[in-house]
Design a protein around this motif. Structure first.
Motif, PDB file in Angstrom:
ATOM      1  N   LEU A   1       0.829  -1.208   0.000  1.00 43.46           N
ATOM      2  CA  LEU A   1       0.000   0.000   0.000  1.00 43.46           C
ATOM      3  C   LEU A   1       0.863   1.258   0.000  1.00 43.46           C
ATOM      4  CD1 LEU A   1      -2.726  -1.160   2.546  1.00 43.46           C
ATOM      5  CD2 LEU A   1      -3.044  -0.783   0.090  1.00 43.46           C
ATOM      6  N   ASP A   2       1.982   1.219   0.718  1.00 38.17           N
ATOM      7  CA  ASP A   2       2.886   2.374   0.765  1.00 38.17           C
ATOM      8  C   ASP A   2       3.404   2.730  -0.628  1.00 38.17           C
ATOM      9  OD1 ASP A   2       2.601   2.652   3.485  1.00 38.17           O
ATOM     10  OD2 ASP A   2       4.457   1.599   3.992  1.00 38.17           O
ATOM     11  N   TYR A   3       3.606   1.702  -1.454  1.00 38.34           N
ATOM     12  CA  TYR A   3       4.151   1.927  -2.797  1.00 38.34           C
ATOM     13  C   TYR A   3       3.071   1.894  -3.879  1.00 38.34           C
ATOM     14  CZ  TYR A   3       8.911   1.709  -1.015  1.00 38.34           C
ATOM     15  OH  TYR A   3      10.083   1.982  -0.351  1.00 38.34           O
ATOM     16  N   PHE A   4       1.807   1.873  -3.462  1.00 38.74           N
ATOM     17  CA  PHE A   4       0.670   1.864  -4.392  1.00 38.74           C
ATOM     18  C   PHE A   4       0.793   0.705  -5.388  1.00 38.74           C
ATOM     19  CE2 PHE A   4       1.303   6.251  -3.000  1.00 38.74           C
ATOM     20  CZ  PHE A   4       0.049   6.558  -2.494  1.00 38.74           C
ATOM     21  N   SER A   5       1.191  -0.431  -4.885  1.00 38.02           N
ATOM     22  CA  SER A   5       1.350  -1.613  -5.737  1.00 38.02           C
ATOM     23  C   SER A   5      -0.005  -2.208  -6.080  1.00 38.02           C
ATOM     24  CB  SER A   5       2.188  -2.674  -5.015  1.00 38.02           C
ATOM     25  OG  SER A   5       3.446  -2.159  -4.645  1.00 38.02           O
ATOM     26  N   THR A   6      -0.091  -2.728  -7.299  1.00 35.22           N
ATOM     27  CA  THR A   6      -1.304  -3.448  -7.693  1.00 35.22           C
ATOM     28  C   THR A   6      -1.042  -4.943  -7.821  1.00 35.22           C
ATOM     29  OG1 THR A   6      -0.821  -3.064 -10.028  1.00 35.22           O
ATOM     30  CG2 THR A   6      -2.228  -1.458  -8.915  1.00 35.22           C
ATOM     31  N   GLY A   7       0.247  -5.315  -7.746  1.00 38.85           N
ATOM     32  CA  GLY A   7       0.605  -6.730  -7.823  1.00 38.85           C
ATOM     33  C   GLY A   7       1.861  -7.010  -7.019  1.00 38.85           C
ATOM     34  N   ILE A   8       1.974  -8.222  -6.505  1.00 37.85           N
ATOM     35  CA  ILE A   8       3.173  -8.612  -5.762  1.00 37.85           C
ATOM     36  C   ILE A   8       3.616 -10.006  -6.206  1.00 37.85           C
ATOM     37  CG2 ILE A   8       2.753  -7.200  -3.708  1.00 37.85           C
ATOM     38  CD1 ILE A   8       1.594  -9.649  -2.341  1.00 37.85           C
ATOM     39  N   ILE A   9       4.898 -10.230  -6.105  1.00 34.37           N
ATOM     40  CA  ILE A   9       5.476 -11.559  -6.304  1.00 34.37           C
ATOM     41  C   ILE A   9       6.283 -11.867  -5.059  1.00 34.37           C
ATOM     42  CG2 ILE A   9       7.125 -12.949  -7.621  1.00 34.37           C
ATOM     43  CD1 ILE A   9       6.417 -11.272 -10.077  1.00 34.37           C
ATOM     44  N   ILE A  10       5.958 -12.945  -4.390  1.00 38.62           N
ATOM     45  CA  ILE A  10       6.697 -13.322  -3.195  1.00 38.62           C
ATOM     46  C   ILE A  10       7.707 -14.408  -3.553  1.00 38.62           C
ATOM     47  CG2 ILE A  10       4.885 -12.660  -1.567  1.00 38.62           C
ATOM     48  CD1 ILE A  10       4.015 -15.586  -1.451  1.00 38.62           C
ATOM     49  N   ALA A  11       8.727 -14.538  -2.743  1.00 35.68           N
ATOM     50  CA  ALA A  11       9.767 -15.523  -3.031  1.00 35.68           C
ATOM     51  C   ALA A  11      10.491 -15.912  -1.758  1.00 35.68           C
ATOM     52  CB  ALA A  11      10.762 -14.970  -4.046  1.00 35.68           C
ATOM     53  N   HIS A  12      10.944 -17.145  -1.719  1.00 38.99           N
ATOM     54  CA  HIS A  12      11.842 -17.562  -0.648  1.00 38.99           C
ATOM     55  C   HIS A  12      12.755 -18.642  -1.195  1.00 38.99           C
ATOM     56  CE1 HIS A  12       9.043 -20.970  -0.195  1.00 38.99           C
ATOM     57  NE2 HIS A  12       9.954 -21.564   0.560  1.00 38.99           N
ATOM     58  N   ASN A  13      13.791 -18.928  -0.472  1.00 36.23           N
ATOM     59  CA  ASN A  13      14.782 -19.909  -0.932  1.00 36.23           C
ATOM     60  C   ASN A  13      14.683 -21.212  -0.150  1.00 36.23           C
ATOM     61  OD1 ASN A  13      15.788 -18.326   1.341  1.00 36.23           O
ATOM     62  ND2 ASN A  13      17.657 -19.543   1.149  1.00 36.23           N
ATOM     63  N   HIS A  14      15.140 -22.294  -0.778  1.00 30.82           N
ATOM     64  CA  HIS A  14      15.276 -23.595  -0.129  1.00 30.82           C
ATOM     65  C   HIS A  14      16.761 -23.963  -0.132  1.00 30.82           C
ATOM     66  CE1 HIS A  14      10.914 -25.373  -0.619  1.00 30.82           C
ATOM     67  NE2 HIS A  14      10.982 -24.372   0.247  1.00 30.82           N
ATOM     68  N   PRO A  15      17.473 -23.713   0.969  1.00 37.34           N
ATOM     69  CA  PRO A  15      18.897 -24.051   1.021  1.00 37.34           C
ATOM     70  C   PRO A  15      19.170 -25.534   0.786  1.00 37.34           C
ATOM     71  CG  PRO A  15      18.309 -22.578   2.815  1.00 37.34           C
ATOM     72  CD  PRO A  15      17.028 -23.020   2.187  1.00 37.34           C
ATOM     73  N   SER A  16      18.174 -26.379   1.030  1.00 34.95           N
ATOM     74  CA  SER A  16      18.337 -27.817   0.832  1.00 34.95           C
ATOM     75  C   SER A  16      18.463 -28.185  -0.639  1.00 34.95           C
ATOM     76  CB  SER A  16      17.136 -28.564   1.434  1.00 34.95           C
ATOM     77  OG  SER A  16      15.945 -28.244   0.715  1.00 34.95           O
ATOM     78  N   GLY A  17      18.026 -27.282  -1.520  1.00 37.22           N
ATOM     79  CA  GLY A  17      18.049 -27.561  -2.949  1.00 37.22           C
ATOM     80  C   GLY A  17      16.752 -28.157  -3.471  1.00 37.22           C
ATOM     81  N   SER A  18      15.808 -28.423  -2.572  1.00 40.85           N
ATOM     82  CA  SER A  18      14.532 -29.008  -2.990  1.00 40.85           C
ATOM     83  C   SER A  18      13.665 -27.969  -3.687  1.00 40.85           C
ATOM     84  CB  SER A  18      13.788 -29.560  -1.773  1.00 40.85           C
ATOM     85  OG  SER A  18      12.467 -29.938  -2.117  1.00 40.85           O
ATOM     86  N   LEU A  19      13.068 -28.362  -4.797  1.00 35.85           N
ATOM     87  CA  LEU A  19      12.147 -27.479  -5.511  1.00 35.85           C
ATOM     88  C   LEU A  19      10.695 -27.864  -5.260  1.00 35.85           C
ATOM     89  CD1 LEU A  19      13.939 -26.913  -8.944  1.00 35.85           C
ATOM     90  CD2 LEU A  19      13.516 -25.232  -7.148  1.00 35.85           C
ATOM     91  N   LYS A  20      10.459 -28.688  -4.262  1.00 34.17           N
ATOM     92  CA  LYS A  20       9.103 -29.105  -3.923  1.00 34.17           C
ATOM     93  C   LYS A  20       8.508 -28.134  -2.914  1.00 34.17           C
ATOM     94  CE  LYS A  20       6.391 -33.006  -2.200  1.00 34.17           C
ATOM     95  NZ  LYS A  20       6.444 -34.400  -1.678  1.00 34.17           N
ATOM     96  N   ALA A  21       7.310 -27.655  -3.210  1.00 37.93           N
ATOM     97  CA  ALA A  21       6.629 -26.742  -2.291  1.00 37.93           C
ATOM     98  C   ALA A  21       6.114 -27.514  -1.088  1.00 37.93           C
ATOM     99  CB  ALA A  21       5.470 -26.050  -3.007  1.00 37.93           C
TER     100      ALA A  21
END
Length: 225
Positions: A163-183
């Motif tokens: 809201l502070d940046y008047f965004s209309t869309g967001i993309i969230i992200a995080h890393n898996h240090p284990s190397g797994s690509l399974k959610a």
């Protein structure tokens, strides 16, 4: 034998001044960062030993901790911090090279921006890209580090920033240090929670990217949103 007794052409600092930065090998650059070697070997010899241990890869070197670096004879706390700080400068420079307000057209575009922040971490961090109506990135923010769960990711802070940046869309992200690509179940749960909260504020969750050392998973591409 210390660096000052080597042939001038082999002294990293002198070589830098005489021939320029591009003439230096990776080991010579590292020797300059460290400044000195040990009682038994020069900075250049020590640098070669360190670079050989990581297959001459700056990326692999960036994964070493203070303790890992201090296992090399001649590398104390000061040298270890100097090496890590230099690598962090390189990482931040890479991030600053991102064009101003890049446009996100697909998950690969988002990954390109996020990989410099997330690909080589040993603990999980949670980041977000905030976009305008043209899908241009108007802000990038780290929200948490150390894990991802409903109790760690504060959805209120995420949307306050949007809201502070008047965004209309967001993309969230995080890393898996284990190397797994399974959610994980937690990944899916927090994604759904953020999606629902965004719908109430007319801020669309466009994607959730999981980043590993050399790959990524897109919730949007996989039909998980």
């Amino acid at each position: 034998m210390t660096i000052k007794y080597l042939a001038e052409d082999d002294r990293p600092r002198e070589k830098f001044l005489l021939k320029g930065k591009n003439s230096l090998s990776d080991s010579e650059l590292l020797a300059i960062i460290m400044g000195s070697g040990s009682r038994d070997e020069s900075a250049l010899e020590l640098a070669r030993k360190i670079m050989t241990s990581v297959d001459n890869s700056w990326h692999q070197l960036s994964l070493l901790s203070n303790k890992d670096l201090m296992k090399f004879k001649g590398v104390g706390a000061v040298k270890a911090v100097s090496i890590i700080a230099a690598l962090e400068i390189g990482k931040r420079r890479a991030v600053q090279e991102i064009p101003e307000k890049p446009i996100i057209s697909n998950s690969k575009d988002a990954y390109f921006i996020l990989k410099n922040q997330l690909s080589d971490l040993r603990t999980e961090e949670f980041w977000a890209l905030f976009l305008n109506q043209s899908n241009k990135v108007i802000h990038i923010s780290q929200l948490t580090q150390g894990g991802i769960s409903q109790s760690v990711v504060d959805v209120r802070i995420l949307f306050k920033t949007a809201l502070d940046y008047f965004s209309t869309g967001i993309i969230i992200a995080h890393n898996h240090p284990s190397g797994s690509l399974k959610a994980s179940k937690e990944d899916i749960c927090i994604t759904q929670k953020i999606k629902e909260a965004g719908a109430l504020l007319s801020i669309q969750l466009l994607d959730h990217i999981i980043v590993t050392e050399d790959a990524y998973l897109s919730f949007s591409d996989e039909g998980l949103l």
